[in-house]
Design an enzyme around this catalytic site. Structure first.
Site, PDB file in Angstrom:
ATOM      1  N   HIS A 208       0.803  -1.231   0.000  1.00  0.00           N
ATOM      2  CA  HIS A 208       0.000   0.000   0.000  1.00  0.00           C
ATOM      3  C   HIS A 208       0.829   1.272   0.000  1.00  0.00           C
ATOM      4  O   HIS A 208       0.276   2.361  -0.064  1.00  0.00           O
ATOM      5  CB  HIS A 208      -0.950   0.016   1.204  1.00  0.00           C
TER       6      HIS A 208
HETATM    7  C1  UD1 Z   1      -2.490   5.419   5.926  1.00  0.00           C
HETATM    8  C2  UD1 Z   1      -1.175   5.911   6.552  1.00  0.00           C
HETATM    9  C3  UD1 Z   1      -0.101   4.825   6.409  1.00  0.00           C
HETATM   10  C4  UD1 Z   1      -0.604   3.502   6.961  1.00  0.00           C
HETATM   11  C5  UD1 Z   1      -1.896   3.144   6.237  1.00  0.00           C
HETATM   12  C6  UD1 Z   1      -2.467   1.816   6.664  1.00  0.00           C
HETATM   13  C7  UD1 Z   1      -0.794   8.335   6.403  1.00  0.00           C
HETATM   14  C8  UD1 Z   1       0.050   9.371   5.756  1.00  0.00           C
HETATM   15  N1  UD1 Z   1      -0.662   7.090   5.873  1.00  0.00           N
HETATM   16  O1  UD1 Z   1      -2.252   5.255   4.524  1.00  0.00           O
HETATM   17  O2  UD1 Z   1       1.047   5.223   7.123  1.00  0.00           O
HETATM   18  O3  UD1 Z   1       0.371   2.514   6.776  1.00  0.00           O
HETATM   19  O4  UD1 Z   1      -2.852   4.186   6.507  1.00  0.00           O
HETATM   20  O5  UD1 Z   1      -3.648   1.569   5.987  1.00  0.00           O
HETATM   21  O6  UD1 Z   1      -1.505   8.616   7.333  1.00  0.00           O
HETATM   22  N2  UD1 Z   1      -9.649   4.676   1.874  1.00  0.00           N
HETATM   23  C9  UD1 Z   1     -10.801   3.934   1.846  1.00  0.00           C
HETATM   24  N3  UD1 Z   1     -11.387   3.610   3.035  1.00  0.00           N
HETATM   25  C10 UD1 Z   1     -10.887   3.983   4.225  1.00  0.00           C
HETATM   26  C11 UD1 Z   1      -9.719   4.761   4.241  1.00  0.00           C
HETATM   27  C12 UD1 Z   1      -9.104   5.083   3.057  1.00  0.00           C
HETATM   28  O7  UD1 Z   1     -11.295   3.570   0.806  1.00  0.00           O
HETATM   29  O8  UD1 Z   1     -11.466   3.630   5.277  1.00  0.00           O
HETATM   30  C13 UD1 Z   1      -8.986   5.013   0.588  1.00  0.00           C
HETATM   31  C14 UD1 Z   1      -9.337   6.375   0.086  1.00  0.00           C
HETATM   32  O9  UD1 Z   1      -9.395   6.328  -1.294  1.00  0.00           O
HETATM   33  C15 UD1 Z   1      -8.132   7.203   0.508  1.00  0.00           C
HETATM   34  C16 UD1 Z   1      -7.005   6.195   0.367  1.00  0.00           C
HETATM   35  O10 UD1 Z   1      -7.586   4.953   0.756  1.00  0.00           O
HETATM   36  O11 UD1 Z   1      -7.945   8.349  -0.264  1.00  0.00           O
HETATM   37  C17 UD1 Z   1      -5.811   6.482   1.217  1.00  0.00           C
HETATM   38  O12 UD1 Z   1      -6.202   6.616   2.609  1.00  0.00           O
HETATM   39  P1  UD1 Z   1      -5.299   7.485   3.603  1.00  0.00           P
HETATM   40  O13 UD1 Z   1      -5.844   7.441   4.966  1.00  0.00           O
HETATM   41  O14 UD1 Z   1      -5.051   8.830   2.994  1.00  0.00           O
HETATM   42  O15 UD1 Z   1      -3.878   6.757   3.518  1.00  0.00           O
HETATM   43  P2  UD1 Z   1      -3.484   5.203   3.518  1.00  0.00           P
HETATM   44  O16 UD1 Z   1      -2.909   4.898   2.171  1.00  0.00           O
HETATM   45  O17 UD1 Z   1      -4.570   4.338   4.033  1.00  0.00           O
END
Ligand code: UD1
Length: 372
Positions: A208
């Site tokens: 990821h």
């Molecule tokens: C975040 C953390 C990362 C951690 C990871 C574990 C930061 C900078 N990054 O990354 O360190 O290892 O979580 O998962 O905080 N999304 C969904 N459903 C959700 C949450 C997110 O669909 O419940 C999708 C959305 O499209 C979103 C994308 O995932 O834009 C990224 O989510 P985000 O929280 O920005 O970062 P992660 O890649 O999950």
């Protein structure tokens, strides 16, 4: 006398496994009161509710419901909403976990209002500032008052950055508390058997990190390689929403759906299913920090698909080796594991299932001014 109140702040999936033992230990400590604040960074049931339920974490006392967004937007929204919460419900201290956007945003809101900040998993450094998590770690540690470190490298890094030793405590790894307390239940799940896979005859994959998934070419190369490796050893791949969205955008999302020629793609899994698969895996291929640690404790060979790690003890004492994202290097390491030519790892100091209690003890000593 009123007991000091601590806000325990969590927002994203890897926070929840760290929060669970700390909530328990802090609530058991007669000197402290705790409230749980959920920022809402992760919100899907599979990324969130399932973990609270499985790990027995009480429902949050406050929910900031920030949701997804660009880094600036998400961090700003958390900062704004947590500040508003602090103005209405001021705690004696804010405890933040790990390195996600919720960590840095809440630490910053608290310190600006004169609320003390404790950071669980302080001091880890990848020395790679292209990682959003590295920026979050550096900024959080720069403003924290109590820095709770999971491995010796954390102490060395903080010392080098000029943080006085009095602020730093080596407490061990709270995520491993959760692993050890849930291992028996995870074995009971028999997640591999449900997928028709015998123990030790499959691998587990997670991906990821932006550096592996956001760039379509890099992700495409990795997906091709996984397809190739899966013909030799079945691979279970729980696909993170970020990876799913990136593959869909790049036009090969279909390849990450369902099972084909040994590559079994599923959605994000509950904690117990992941741990169940992990403990019975022959090999793990991952870019997750948590899985490097968990594989090391379980003695499962771990190919870390990164060029660096902020958790060097998993390489020095554990079973993780850095293999980057170049297919030839990954293929060679995979071959080594298949030939049983891989370090078995040894015990890591203070990753013993009692880190949560040490965190609570340090928080109580800090906030009551009395050494434990
Ligand atoms: C975040 C953390 C990362 C951690 C990871 C574990 C930061 C900078 N990054 O990354 O360190 O290892 O979580 O998962 O905080 N999304 C969904 N459903 C959700 C949450 C997110 O669909 O419940 C999708 C959305 O499209 C979103 C994308 O995932 O834009 C990224 O989510 P985000 O929280 O920005 O970062 P992660 O890649 O999950």
């Amino acid at each position: 006398m009123m007991k000091p109140i601590v806000d325990l702040v969590a927002g994203a999936r890897p926070n929840f496994m760290k929060l669970a033992p700390v909530v328990r230990a802090v609530r058991e400590d007669a000197r402290l009161d705790a409230r749980i604040v959920h920022t809402g960074q992760h919100y899907d049931e599979a990324m969130n509710d399932v973990f609270f339920a499985e790990l027995g974490i009480p429902a949050p006392d406050f929910h900031l419901e920030v949701g997804s967004g660009s880094h600036g937007t998400q961090t700003a929204r958390i900062l704004e909403r947590y500040e508003a919460h602090l103005l209405k419900n001021r705690p004696d201290a804010t405890v933040v976990f790990g390195d996600v956007n919720s960590t840095v945003a809440c630490a910053l809101a608290a310190v600006k209002l004169g609320v003390g900040v404790a950071h669980v998993e302080a001091g880890l450094r990848s020395f790679d500032r292209s990682m959003p998590e590295e920026i979050n770690r550096l900024l959080t540690d720069a403003v924290a008052d109590l820095l709770l470190v999971s491995e010796e490298s954390g102490r060395t890094n903080l010392r080098r950055e000029g943080v006085p030793d009095e602020k730093v405590r080596l407490v061990g790894n709270v995520m491993i508390d959760t692993l050890l307390s849930q291992l028996a239940a995870a074995r009971e799940r028999k997640a591999a058997a449900h997928l028709g896979l015998p123990e030790h005859e499959y691998g587990l994959v997670t991906l990821h990190r932006p550096s592996n998934v956001d760039e379509p070419e890099a992700l495409g190369r990795l997906v091709d390689l996984l397809g190739e490796l899966a013909r030799r050893l079945p691979l279970v791949f729980p696909v993170h929403p970020r990876t799913r969205a990136a593959a869909d955008r790049a036009g090969f999302g279909e390849r990450l759906r369902g099972a084909r020629d040994g590559l079994m793609c599923v959605g994000p899994l509950p904690y117990l299913d992941t741990l169940s698969l992990l403990q019975g895996a022959a090999v793990v291929l991952t870019d997750s920090g948590g899985l490097q640690e968990e594989s090391s404790v379980l003695g499962v060979p771990c190919l870390t698909l990164r060029e660096n790690t902020e958790r060097p003890v998993t390489v020095a004492l554990g079973t993780s080796r850095l293999v980057g994202n170049d297919p030839d290097r990954i293929r060679a390491a995979f071959q080594q594991v298949m030939g049983r030519d891989w370090p078995r790892g040894c015990e890591i100091p203070l990753w013993d299932g009692h880190a949560g209690q040490r965190v609570a003890t340090e928080l109580a000593a800090w906030l009551t001014g009395r050494p434990s």
